[in-house]
Design a protein around this motif. Sequence first.
Motif, PDB file in Angstrom:
ATOM      1  N   PRO A 129       5.595  -6.592 -19.078  1.00  0.00           N
ATOM      2  CA  PRO A 129       4.716  -5.171 -19.299  1.00  0.00           C
ATOM      3  C   PRO A 129       3.562  -4.942 -18.906  1.00  0.00           C
ATOM      4  CG  PRO A 129       6.312  -5.698 -21.174  1.00  0.00           C
ATOM      5  CD  PRO A 129       6.090  -6.967 -20.490  1.00  0.00           C
ATOM      6  N   SER A 130       2.751  -5.780 -19.250  1.00  0.00           N
ATOM      7  CA  SER A 130       1.267  -5.748 -18.928  1.00  0.00           C
ATOM      8  C   SER A 130       0.972  -5.912 -17.598  1.00  0.00           C
ATOM      9  CB  SER A 130       0.182  -6.819 -19.778  1.00  0.00           C
ATOM     10  OG  SER A 130       0.746  -8.011 -19.405  1.00  0.00           O
ATOM     11  N   VAL A 131       1.797  -6.687 -16.698  1.00  0.00           N
ATOM     12  CA  VAL A 131       1.685  -6.943 -15.219  1.00  0.00           C
ATOM     13  C   VAL A 131       2.192  -5.508 -14.789  1.00  0.00           C
ATOM     14  CG1 VAL A 131       2.552  -8.091 -13.341  1.00  0.00           C
ATOM     15  CG2 VAL A 131       1.937  -9.039 -15.438  1.00  0.00           C
ATOM     16  N   ALA A 132       3.343  -5.016 -15.311  1.00  0.00           N
ATOM     17  CA  ALA A 132       3.938  -3.882 -14.503  1.00  0.00           C
ATOM     18  C   ALA A 132       2.924  -2.674 -14.838  1.00  0.00           C
ATOM     19  CB  ALA A 132       5.343  -3.425 -15.306  1.00  0.00           C
ATOM     20  N   THR A 133       2.197  -2.537 -15.871  1.00  0.00           N
ATOM     21  CA  THR A 133       1.196  -1.589 -16.208  1.00  0.00           C
ATOM     22  C   THR A 133       0.165  -1.640 -15.089  1.00  0.00           C
ATOM     23  OG1 THR A 133       1.627  -1.208 -18.324  1.00  0.00           O
ATOM     24  CG2 THR A 133      -0.303  -0.554 -17.801  1.00  0.00           C
ATOM     25  N   LEU A 134      -0.212  -2.761 -14.834  1.00  0.00           N
ATOM     26  CA  LEU A 134      -1.360  -2.891 -13.932  1.00  0.00           C
ATOM     27  C   LEU A 134      -1.048  -2.598 -12.563  1.00  0.00           C
ATOM     28  CD1 LEU A 134      -3.590  -6.251 -13.922  1.00  0.00           C
ATOM     29  CD2 LEU A 134      -2.739  -5.379 -11.659  1.00  0.00           C
ATOM     30  N   LEU A 135       0.125  -2.796 -12.354  1.00  0.00           N
ATOM     31  CA  LEU A 135       0.490  -2.932 -10.732  1.00  0.00           C
ATOM     32  C   LEU A 135       0.848  -1.126 -10.676  1.00  0.00           C
ATOM     33  CD1 LEU A 135       3.066  -5.756 -10.034  1.00  0.00           C
ATOM     34  CD2 LEU A 135       0.754  -5.380  -9.088  1.00  0.00           C
ATOM     35  N   SER A 151       9.610   9.534  -0.449  1.00  0.00           N
ATOM     36  CA  SER A 151       9.605   9.631   0.860  1.00  0.00           C
ATOM     37  C   SER A 151      11.279   9.387   1.199  1.00  0.00           C
ATOM     38  CB  SER A 151       8.980   8.484   1.423  1.00  0.00           C
ATOM     39  OG  SER A 151       9.370   7.139   1.188  1.00  0.00           O
ATOM     40  N   ALA A 152      11.518   9.639   2.651  1.00  0.00           N
ATOM     41  CA  ALA A 152      12.949   9.486   3.066  1.00  0.00           C
ATOM     42  C   ALA A 152      13.278   7.953   2.507  1.00  0.00           C
ATOM     43  CB  ALA A 152      13.162   9.647   4.319  1.00  0.00           C
ATOM     44  N   ARG A 153      12.392   6.944   3.026  1.00  0.00           N
ATOM     45  CA  ARG A 153      12.534   5.641   2.951  1.00  0.00           C
ATOM     46  C   ARG A 153      12.695   5.123   1.581  1.00  0.00           C
ATOM     47  NH1 ARG A 153      14.980   2.403   6.123  1.00  0.00           N
ATOM     48  NH2 ARG A 153      13.379   1.994   7.723  1.00  0.00           N
ATOM     49  N   GLU A 154      11.996   5.643   0.560  1.00  0.00           N
ATOM     50  CA  GLU A 154      11.896   5.239  -0.826  1.00  0.00           C
ATOM     51  C   GLU A 154      13.287   5.839  -1.413  1.00  0.00           C
ATOM     52  OE1 GLU A 154       7.156   5.679  -1.597  1.00  0.00           O
ATOM     53  OE2 GLU A 154       8.549   7.401  -2.220  1.00  0.00           O
ATOM     54  N   THR A 183       7.414  -3.136  -2.226  1.00  0.00           N
ATOM     55  CA  THR A 183       6.131  -2.206  -2.165  1.00  0.00           C
ATOM     56  C   THR A 183       6.866  -0.930  -2.456  1.00  0.00           C
ATOM     57  OG1 THR A 183       4.903  -3.552  -0.696  1.00  0.00           O
ATOM     58  CG2 THR A 183       4.512  -1.146  -0.616  1.00  0.00           C
ATOM     59  N   HIS A 184       8.047  -0.443  -1.695  1.00  0.00           N
ATOM     60  CA  HIS A 184       8.595   0.912  -1.918  1.00  0.00           C
ATOM     61  C   HIS A 184       9.132   0.883  -3.273  1.00  0.00           C
ATOM     62  CE1 HIS A 184       8.535   2.236   2.092  1.00  0.00           C
ATOM     63  NE2 HIS A 184       9.396   1.230   2.486  1.00  0.00           N
ATOM     64  N   LEU A 185       9.723  -0.064  -4.158  1.00  0.00           N
ATOM     65  CA  LEU A 185       9.844  -0.175  -5.350  1.00  0.00           C
ATOM     66  C   LEU A 185       8.930   0.414  -6.354  1.00  0.00           C
ATOM     67  CD1 LEU A 185      12.634  -2.941  -5.629  1.00  0.00           C
ATOM     68  CD2 LEU A 185      12.999  -0.477  -6.112  1.00  0.00           C
ATOM     69  N   LEU A 186       7.522  -0.352  -5.948  1.00  0.00           N
ATOM     70  CA  LEU A 186       6.609  -0.144  -6.901  1.00  0.00           C
ATOM     71  C   LEU A 186       6.180   1.363  -6.784  1.00  0.00           C
ATOM     72  CD1 LEU A 186       4.226  -3.281  -6.388  1.00  0.00           C
ATOM     73  CD2 LEU A 186       5.537  -2.507  -8.455  1.00  0.00           C
ATOM     74  N   HIS A 187       6.155   1.871  -5.618  1.00  0.00           N
ATOM     75  CA  HIS A 187       5.661   3.291  -5.499  1.00  0.00           C
ATOM     76  C   HIS A 187       6.709   4.122  -6.155  1.00  0.00           C
ATOM     77  CE1 HIS A 187       3.472   2.182  -1.490  1.00  0.00           C
ATOM     78  NE2 HIS A 187       2.614   2.278  -2.684  1.00  0.00           N
ATOM     79  N   ILE A 188       8.175   4.025  -6.200  1.00  0.00           N
ATOM     80  CA  ILE A 188       9.193   4.636  -6.617  1.00  0.00           C
ATOM     81  C   ILE A 188       8.840   4.617  -8.342  1.00  0.00           C
ATOM     82  CG2 ILE A 188      11.505   4.642  -7.348  1.00  0.00           C
ATOM     83  CD1 ILE A 188      12.230   3.806  -4.564  1.00  0.00           C
ATOM     84  N   TYR A 189       8.333   3.402  -8.903  1.00  0.00           N
ATOM     85  CA  TYR A 189       8.257   3.507 -10.205  1.00  0.00           C
ATOM     86  C   TYR A 189       6.944   4.171 -10.816  1.00  0.00           C
ATOM     87  CZ  TYR A 189      10.841  -1.157  -9.818  1.00  0.00           C
ATOM     88  OH  TYR A 189      11.832  -2.051  -9.650  1.00  0.00           O
ATOM     89  N   ALA A 190       6.207   4.197  -9.582  1.00  0.00           N
ATOM     90  CA  ALA A 190       4.899   4.933  -9.827  1.00  0.00           C
ATOM     91  C   ALA A 190       5.024   6.554 -10.246  1.00  0.00           C
ATOM     92  CB  ALA A 190       3.880   4.680  -8.928  1.00  0.00           C
ATOM     93  N   LYS A 191       5.945   6.898  -9.131  1.00  0.00           N
ATOM     94  CA  LYS A 191       6.522   8.396  -8.886  1.00  0.00           C
ATOM     95  C   LYS A 191       7.152   8.748  -9.958  1.00  0.00           C
ATOM     96  CE  LYS A 191       5.485   8.644  -3.900  1.00  0.00           C
ATOM     97  NZ  LYS A 191       6.038   8.842  -2.608  1.00  0.00           N
ATOM     98  N   LEU A 192       7.915   7.811 -10.391  1.00  0.00           N
ATOM     99  CA  LEU A 192       9.135   8.290 -11.336  1.00  0.00           C
ATOM    100  C   LEU A 192       8.587   8.088 -12.904  1.00  0.00           C
ATOM    101  CD1 LEU A 192      12.498   7.486  -9.792  1.00  0.00           C
ATOM    102  CD2 LEU A 192      11.499   9.666  -9.777  1.00  0.00           C
ATOM    103  N   GLU A 193       7.342   7.323 -12.703  1.00  0.00           N
ATOM    104  CA  GLU A 193       6.897   7.056 -14.092  1.00  0.00           C
ATOM    105  C   GLU A 193       7.722   6.074 -15.012  1.00  0.00           C
ATOM    106  OE1 GLU A 193       5.530  10.654 -15.814  1.00  0.00           O
ATOM    107  OE2 GLU A 193       3.548  10.617 -14.693  1.00  0.00           O
ATOM    108  N   VAL A 194       8.203   4.980 -14.204  1.00  0.00           N
ATOM    109  CA  VAL A 194       9.017   4.057 -15.041  1.00  0.00           C
ATOM    110  C   VAL A 194       8.606   2.791 -14.935  1.00  0.00           C
ATOM    111  CG1 VAL A 194      11.199   5.651 -14.866  1.00  0.00           C
ATOM    112  CG2 VAL A 194      10.438   3.968 -13.227  1.00  0.00           C
ATOM    113  N   PRO A 195       9.100   1.791 -15.812  1.00  0.00           N
ATOM    114  CA  PRO A 195       8.614   0.149 -15.592  1.00  0.00           C
ATOM    115  C   PRO A 195       9.444  -0.510 -14.724  1.00  0.00           C
ATOM    116  CG  PRO A 195       9.599   0.617 -17.600  1.00  0.00           C
ATOM    117  CD  PRO A 195       9.811   1.870 -16.855  1.00  0.00           C
TER     118      PRO A 195
END
Length: 210
Positions: A129-135, A151-154, A183-195
Amino acid sequence: MTTLRLVVVDDHPVVRDGLRGMLGTQPDFEVVGEAAGGAEALTVVDSVRPDVVLTDLRLPEPSGGTLIRLLLERVPGVRVLVLTTHDTDSDVLPAIEAGAIGYLLKDAPREELFRAVRAAARGETVLSPSVATLLLARVRPRHPLTETQLSAREREVLALVAQGRTNRETAAALFISEATVKTHLLHIYAKLEVPDRASAVSAAHRRGLL
């Protein structure tokens, strides 16, 4: 039942012994090698060709991201799961960028570790969890984005993840690298605010994205 072949890399004998004993309680795990440092790890992994390598980061050289890159070059397809006490930017980011499939802290409960090893073997990213939060903090945009701004690719990546595809399978389907999928997954997590990926799929279904 498929048996997962594991290698444990840590410079503390007590830690290696503890991990070997803990992992040995699982019928689908077999610890086929261990190493106390980077150079030894490369030799052992090259010899036994495991499915997953559990490694600390701060080891006799090579270590950290350098060791992870070398392991992946020596044995393409091996999964490297970091298991360490360090969760700072200077430790986490190089490890993930080098290709680590997951990053756990040593205080993780044993059941979490077991799940992480199995997920890593399937090609799924696993983060404490702490690492996911950092990323997430590193990739989260300054102004929150809505789900419509994926994005379309995401969206393509998310659709394949929802089908149960691993990172490798998703990369092959889209003709991109596994690192790009991460990288796409991390962006998706950030945009959807999920871990994690499961939460991303759930959120996408709730919001009508899938």
